[in-house]
Design an enzyme around this catalytic site. Sequence first.
Site, short mmCIF file in Angstrom:
data_model
loop_
_atom_site.label_atom_id
_atom_site.label_comp_id
_atom_site.label_asym_id
_atom_site.label_seq_id
_atom_site.Cartn_x
_atom_site.Cartn_y
_atom_site.Cartn_z
N CYS A 108 103.03 41.34 64.52
CA CYS A 108 104.13 41.85 65.51
C CYS A 108 103.52 43.21 65.64
CB CYS A 108 105.36 42.12 64.95
SG CYS A 108 106.02 40.39 64.71
N CYS A 144 106.72 42.22 59.93
CA CYS A 144 105.79 41.24 60.40
C CYS A 144 104.34 41.94 60.74
CB CYS A 144 106.44 40.57 61.80
SG CYS A 144 105.00 39.60 62.68
#
Length: 172
Positions: free
Chosen positions: A98, A95
């Site tokens: 993230c 991600c």
Amino acid sequence: MALETCFRAWATLHAPQPPSSGGSRDRLLLSGAGSSQSKPRLSVASPSPLRPASRFACQCSNVVDEVVVADEKNWDSMVLGSEAPVLVEFWAPWCGPCRMIAPVIDELAKEYVGKIKCCKVNTDDSPNIATNYGIRSIPTVLMFKNGEKKESVIGAVPKTTLATIIDKYVSS
């Protein structure tokens, strides 16, 4: 270097202190703190022979100033059983957002050391935790206090947004 312990010391005097024109006081000396070869040592310098040695009471506690990995094995003890508020980041290695918010969470862990815990849950490794809390998008940050989910934030948000949430639960 991560701060691993918090050390507090205070002196309790047992005898009255004679007046002093020089304003001498007990000094707390920490030596070896800058050296990688020796461990820091605490010593007391009591310059006045008229003043008895102070009795020191020390309180040490393990304080973690970094984000700790929470998983299905330790979730109950680290998050639900925590006495301190807990900020939990749900993330995955693939991600991109993230990876953007991870340094922000690291900074918050350092700034709020001793006041909150910061944990991260890899949703690929611990899908049951993510499912239990309805995590459908990552990154998602949840704030827990007394074992209860209090707030959630979805996406890579600014540090100030997370700090505002933390401040609500640290001061209450």
